[in-house]
Design a protein around this motif. Sequence first.
Motif, PDB file in Angstrom:
ATOM      1  N   VAL A   1       0.856  -1.165   0.000  1.00  0.00           N
ATOM      2  CA  VAL A   1       0.000   0.000   0.000  1.00  0.00           C
ATOM      3  C   VAL A   1       0.901   1.226   0.000  1.00  0.00           C
ATOM      4  O   VAL A   1       1.988   1.204   0.583  1.00  0.00           O
ATOM      5  N   THR A   2       0.471   2.242  -0.693  1.00  0.00           N
ATOM      6  CA  THR A   2       1.242   3.474  -0.723  1.00  0.00           C
ATOM      7  C   THR A   2       0.433   4.566  -0.055  1.00  0.00           C
ATOM      8  O   THR A   2      -0.721   4.816  -0.438  1.00  0.00           O
ATOM      9  N   ILE A   3       1.016   5.175   0.932  1.00  0.00           N
ATOM     10  CA  ILE A   3       0.326   6.222   1.684  1.00  0.00           C
ATOM     11  C   ILE A   3       1.038   7.536   1.395  1.00  0.00           C
ATOM     12  O   ILE A   3       2.231   7.677   1.679  1.00  0.00           O
ATOM     13  N   SER A   4       0.326   8.464   0.796  1.00  0.00           N
ATOM     14  CA  SER A   4       0.944   9.746   0.453  1.00  0.00           C
ATOM     15  C   SER A   4       0.349  10.830   1.329  1.00  0.00           C
ATOM     16  O   SER A   4      -0.880  10.995   1.373  1.00  0.00           O
ATOM     17  N   LEU A   5       1.237  11.554   2.004  1.00  0.00           N
ATOM     18  CA  LEU A   5       0.770  12.546   2.965  1.00  0.00           C
ATOM     19  C   LEU A   5       1.324  13.920   2.620  1.00  0.00           C
ATOM     20  O   LEU A   5       2.475  14.063   2.214  1.00  0.00           O
ATOM     21  N   SER A   6       0.466  14.907   2.810  1.00  0.00           N
ATOM     22  CA  SER A   6       0.896  16.283   2.671  1.00  0.00           C
ATOM     23  C   SER A   6       0.067  17.074   3.656  1.00  0.00           C
ATOM     24  O   SER A   6      -1.099  16.748   3.887  1.00  0.00           O
ATOM     25  N   SER A   7       0.650  18.099   4.219  1.00  0.00           N
ATOM     26  CA  SER A   7      -0.031  18.695   5.364  1.00  0.00           C
ATOM     27  C   SER A   7      -1.332  19.385   4.988  1.00  0.00           C
ATOM     28  O   SER A   7      -2.221  19.510   5.802  1.00  0.00           O
ATOM     29  N   GLU A   8      -1.463  19.872   3.750  1.00  0.00           N
ATOM     30  CA  GLU A   8      -2.721  20.558   3.416  1.00  0.00           C
ATOM     31  C   GLU A   8      -3.634  19.690   2.566  1.00  0.00           C
ATOM     32  O   GLU A   8      -4.616  20.186   2.024  1.00  0.00           O
ATOM     33  N   LEU A   9      -3.298  18.452   2.404  1.00  0.00           N
ATOM     34  CA  LEU A   9      -4.060  17.635   1.472  1.00  0.00           C
ATOM     35  C   LEU A   9      -4.615  16.396   2.151  1.00  0.00           C
ATOM     36  O   LEU A   9      -4.090  15.961   3.176  1.00  0.00           O
ATOM     37  N   PRO A  10      -5.637  15.869   1.554  1.00  0.00           N
ATOM     38  CA  PRO A  10      -6.112  14.572   2.065  1.00  0.00           C
ATOM     39  C   PRO A  10      -5.038  13.507   1.858  1.00  0.00           C
ATOM     40  O   PRO A  10      -4.253  13.586   0.919  1.00  0.00           O
ATOM     41  N   VAL A  11      -5.010  12.560   2.729  1.00  0.00           N
ATOM     42  CA  VAL A  11      -4.073  11.449   2.557  1.00  0.00           C
ATOM     43  C   VAL A  11      -4.575  10.595   1.394  1.00  0.00           C
ATOM     44  O   VAL A  11      -5.783  10.507   1.156  1.00  0.00           O
ATOM     45  N   VAL A  12      -3.638  10.036   0.654  1.00  0.00           N
ATOM     46  CA  VAL A  12      -4.002   9.105  -0.410  1.00  0.00           C
ATOM     47  C   VAL A  12      -3.507   7.730  -0.002  1.00  0.00           C
ATOM     48  O   VAL A  12      -2.325   7.550   0.293  1.00  0.00           O
ATOM     49  N   VAL A  13      -4.407   6.804   0.044  1.00  0.00           N
ATOM     50  CA  VAL A  13      -4.035   5.420   0.338  1.00  0.00           C
ATOM     51  C   VAL A  13      -4.284   4.646  -0.945  1.00  0.00           C
ATOM     52  O   VAL A  13      -5.428   4.519  -1.385  1.00  0.00           O
ATOM     53  N   GLU A  14      -3.232   4.167  -1.555  1.00  0.00           N
ATOM     54  CA  GLU A  14      -3.377   3.568  -2.871  1.00  0.00           C
ATOM     55  C   GLU A  14      -2.999   2.091  -2.861  1.00  0.00           C
ATOM     56  O   GLU A  14      -1.941   1.710  -2.354  1.00  0.00           O
TER      57      GLU A  14
END
Lengths: 557, 264
Positions: free
Chosen positions: B225-238
Amino acid sequence: MAGNPSAFYWREENFRDSLSSLRDLTRPRSDPFSDNPIMADIETLGIVDEIQALVSDKLQVVSYKWLSRNFLVSSNSAKRLLQEFVEKHGNGLEVVYSLSGWLKDSPSTYHIRLVSSANLAEAKKKFSDNCSVQVYSVQSCIPKDPVALWNAEFVQAEELLRQPPSVDNCLLDNRFCGISNPFIKRNGGGTIPSTTTVPQVKSEALGLRNSNSTVQVKAEQKKVHLPSPSAGVPSSHVVDAKSKLVADKHKVSELLPAKKAVQSDKSSKNGGALANMWGRVPTKPKVDNVSTATSDATPNPVGDEAQICTPEGEDRISDDDDQQVNIRRTSNGEGNRKRRVIFDFSDEEDEFKDAVNLASPDPPKQKSILGSKQTPSAPELEKREVKKVKEAGSKSHGQETSSKNSHEQETSSKKSHEQERKPSPTSKPKSSKVHSPEIISEHASLKNATVKDEVINAAPISPKRRKIVKTRIDERGREVTEVVWEGEETETMADDSTTKKADNNAVNITGDRPPIAKKSPALGSTAPTNQAGKAGNKKAGTKDPKQGNILSFFKKA
Amino acid sequence: MLELRLVQGSLLKKVLESIKDLVNDANFDCSATGFSLQAMDSSHVALVALLLRSEGFEHYRCDRNISMGMNLGNMAKMLKCAGNDDIITIKADDGSDTVTFMFESPTQDKIADFEMKLMDIDSEHLGIPEAEYHAIVRMPSAEFGRICKDLSSIGDTVVISVTKEGVKFSTRGDIGTANIVCRQNTTVDKPEEATVIEMNEPVSLTFALRYLNSFTKASPLSNTVTISLSSELPVVVEYKIAEMGYVRYYLAPKIEEDEEETKP
């Protein structure tokens, strides 16, 4: 014969004809047309005129069956009448004959065929020598769709069979049936409750009495909404004492399909219908809502059930059930009576989301609305109570409260489990009078729903999931009592503690008392009780203010 | 006319299982490029985006772009009737209000047709911009699922913080607190067991575990699973679907605790 569009085979016809011929042979019935020629002539004239009007003005297909039922003559007389009619006024009208007899083909079979007058001669040839020719129907023209021949009488039969049993009705009592036996009562295919007017004299008397008393009681209920049990009970006792026959009949009627029983809320029809529902409780719990936890609100469900089973310690199978209901309520309502606001946010019933239900269960002593000791008059207190609730409501839940009445009605009419958690305000005959009209009307409209509730109530309680009343402080500091589904994990504390808790809180809402802190360890300190119902509370209006919205990040394309 | 033949039918079953808990009804959009879906959950907190590219199908015919509204629960019910080895064909006629799922057993001796009614669904299609993420964590999907499950028994929310050391999942509940740290670990035998962290700057975000738990229903689709995080954005769990596409979940973060506390 296949090529002839106006020829139909009709097995049923076969049966009926043989029946009707049998009937005339076997039964010396008091048929005005056969027994009394003078009478016959007089009456016939009227009927013939009427046929004329029906056929030429209303363009109706007048068949002998329709005629027979409509004018209450035997079908053979009806055929004769039609024959007469055709002879006198037949020109310009189309006649359909029914030919019956043995076919010439080998193997010879008995056939009944409907043919138009034009094809009569031709069709006759196919039959062997002695075929009977009778008028089947008279109409202004031969309908293109053969169904039209049959339609009028079918509609008529439907209507007759739908009539309440108390109405005199030739189909229901099957009076033209040729076979009679004093020990056999006929009812139209088992659809008639016990109170049919059967020609048998003995039972008819009893049956009628029973039905009368029932209807009477029901009528009372309709108006006043609360029949005094005393009015109903004696009559039923009388019936009981009279004869076992009635009870037996009720037993029979218990076998009626449950659907019928539920549907027939028309008072005239369901003499024993509610009894059927009671009888079915253990085997078939009503499935409107999943059978829910009732124990948290109704003080003693087991006791209730027992009361249902043995009302007043007497075996009264044939009793009118509403009396049982009321008896139950009476004994039930004494204990603790209280007013409670229940917000049902459970996900399972979206349509009732946000519905506010104003219940009036039993208050503690000092709050007693209906207790006998109270000093202010009951209506006053009642009003005050309502006001309080309204105030409390408008303060915190103004919106919901404003639409309370409509909600109340729809919720309660559909939703049964909410009802069961409040002993209804109609528990006592006395109390019903002092209740505010809205509540009374609510309950009046809801008699049946209430009955259903009790069915659920008596049904075994599902061990796995149950509805419980939960209270918590929401993010704006309001106290919210929710009805939520709880899993097994909370079951241990569900019964007693929840009841108490809910009661306390209910008092809080109505009485504006300071909230009791920390009631349930299960409730998170800050987080709402989301975990309980999976994604359940998502929509439940318990939205977390801290939770961001995806729409604030992505724009619509 | 639409006809999509998917040899690996179990894939579609898994896809449905992975989104039906989050979304009740959704529009499936079919175009020449592929079979896709985008839908928000009813509370508009999470969004799921599915793509199955046309190359992944054995046979893909889509004459014109078509959007089919389906109740995912019902669709999942029907797909449950398909065997894991079955070949699934999705068929729909133009202008028809039904879609047909055909299941063929691998030996071709059993063929099942399931026709499902379509529904009209008003759904807003959101434009999801390509973004640079502060931190991207790739880890075994089973591991992520386990973490979310464990933490949800303690608390309702999880704080995911990515630092140089690794990624930390922490929660707090009535009974106590829990912290799970996963270090970067690329020295494993199998690449799918690696935990890889690409970080531009440290990030720490709070999410509702409830949603993450429903995201992990997609674990059977992919080992990682790839979890992409950014402080102003929703997390993306791919979750990548091998050679075909992906299921991506977007989840809006919760507003930080301390911001809340500074308010009166």
